[in-house]
Design a protein around this motif. Sequence first.
Motif, mmCIF file in Angstrom:
data_model
loop_
_atom_site.group_PDB
_atom_site.id
_atom_site.type_symbol
_atom_site.label_atom_id
_atom_site.label_comp_id
_atom_site.label_asym_id
_atom_site.label_seq_id
_atom_site.Cartn_x
_atom_site.Cartn_y
_atom_site.Cartn_z
ATOM 1 N N THR A 118 -0.645 12.791 6.918
ATOM 2 C CA THR A 118 -0.448 11.535 6.383
ATOM 3 C C THR A 118 0.883 11.157 7.043
ATOM 4 N N PRO B 235 3.874 7.072 11.758
ATOM 5 C CA PRO B 235 4.843 6.134 11.764
ATOM 6 C C PRO B 235 4.192 4.748 11.340
ATOM 7 N N ASP B 236 4.774 3.998 10.832
ATOM 8 C CA ASP B 236 4.152 2.559 10.318
ATOM 9 C C ASP B 236 3.121 1.957 11.476
ATOM 10 N N ARG B 237 3.671 2.297 12.777
ATOM 11 C CA ARG B 237 3.057 1.416 13.677
ATOM 12 C C ARG B 237 1.589 1.988 13.911
ATOM 13 N N GLN C 164 -0.319 3.298 10.984
ATOM 14 C CA GLN C 164 -0.898 3.333 9.965
ATOM 15 C C GLN C 164 -2.231 2.466 9.919
ATOM 16 N N THR C 165 -2.108 1.388 10.500
ATOM 17 C CA THR C 165 -3.535 0.454 10.704
ATOM 18 C C THR C 165 -3.239 -0.089 12.060
ATOM 19 N N GLY D 249 -1.520 -4.012 12.957
ATOM 20 C CA GLY D 249 -0.269 -4.384 13.407
ATOM 21 C C GLY D 249 -0.027 -4.405 14.946
ATOM 22 N N ASP E 106 -9.321 0.738 13.431
ATOM 23 C CA ASP E 106 -8.837 1.607 12.546
ATOM 24 C C ASP E 106 -9.255 3.092 13.030
ATOM 25 N N TRP F 156 0.453 12.758 13.670
ATOM 26 C CA TRP F 156 1.595 12.429 14.675
ATOM 27 C C TRP F 156 2.408 13.555 14.730
#
Length: 194
Positions: free
Chosen positions: A103, A106-108, A110-111, A114, A140, A147
């Motif tokens: 889990t 990085p935020d980029r 996640q979905t 973005g 998705d 990562w």
Amino acid sequence: ESTMSKVDAWNCIEKLFRIFDKKKKGVLDLDQLVAFVAEVRTMNIIEFDESNVVNEMMKRDAEQISFEEFKQWSNSETAKAAATGETSGGEAAVIEDPFGPATALPDRFQTAQGFTHLAKEQHPCYTTAAHDIGFKKPRDPDMPLKWSGRAGEFTDTFIVNEPGKGLQVNTYVDRGLRTSKTRSNVHEAFDVDW
């Protein structure tokens, strides 16, 4: 599981190590190690603790590993617990992913929402397969599940040892092979031709 003895199994793994050691230096670099470990896992003749090997290499910041190190680091308590299915406390062993939890993205990543996707239209007669693939907006299921990156640490710690100048941090200069003619600022008669 194979019926060969542990000594024979490790001899076989050592021979495999020598095959993967293309430079014949007695060590494997990280890329060779990944391929070697994948092959050892497929052979399934020994139990080894891959996470302990990775942890030991990270502790030492090692870029290479010898067979003795691989053998020593892969024979840890975690490997023995994984073989029996228990830990020293009697409860079931939890095998840990050496690259961290799945889990930790990085935020980029996640979905897919973005991503900004600016696909260019091409003439249908001249389109390529690469365009057909890149034309589709990522979804998705296309996003990575884990990562293993290092979050840009390479650029923060890029140290160059230049003769006469000592160590310099983050001073990247293209030191590649020059193939162009050295032109004079004064007159073209002074251009250097090799």
